[in-house]
Design an enzyme around this catalytic site. Sequence first.
Site, PDB file in Angstrom:
ATOM      1  N   ASP A 199       7.583  -6.117   8.258  1.00  0.00           N
ATOM      2  CA  ASP A 199       7.164  -4.724   8.254  1.00  0.00           C
ATOM      3  C   ASP A 199       6.330  -4.408   7.013  1.00  0.00           C
ATOM      4  O   ASP A 199       5.375  -3.630   7.088  1.00  0.00           O
ATOM      5  CB  ASP A 199       8.393  -3.819   8.322  1.00  0.00           C
ATOM      6  CG  ASP A 199       8.035  -2.398   8.685  1.00  0.00           C
ATOM      7  OD1 ASP A 199       7.143  -2.224   9.533  1.00  0.00           O
ATOM      8  OD2 ASP A 199       8.650  -1.472   8.123  1.00  0.00           O
ATOM      9  N   ALA A 200       6.673  -5.007   5.895  1.00  0.00           N
ATOM     10  CA  ALA A 200       5.900  -4.772   4.671  1.00  0.00           C
ATOM     11  C   ALA A 200       4.483  -5.302   4.815  1.00  0.00           C
ATOM     12  O   ALA A 200       3.525  -4.656   4.359  1.00  0.00           O
ATOM     13  CB  ALA A 200       6.587  -5.426   3.477  1.00  0.00           C
TER      14      ALA A 200
END
Length: 80
Positions: free
Chosen positions: A59-60
């Site tokens: 997600d980062a």
Amino acid sequence: MTNVALVALACGLIIGLGALGACLGIGLMGGKFIEAAARQPELMDKLQTKMFLLAGLIDAAFLIGVGVAMMFAFANPFAA
């Protein structure tokens, strides 16, 4: 096409392909986690910790792409 239109297209591709890749990656990882937890339930705690860590990293990476796209959209260095 003008530079502004090309930058808008590039921003859309960065966000769209990043979201698609993140969704596929987290979906595949979640499926493998369920399979591994079903095969060896005693390892579920360790596997769950690693799965959440990897989900955050995936997600980062997507959010970094969103940040780059927003930078190009609002502080466009290619605009005339």
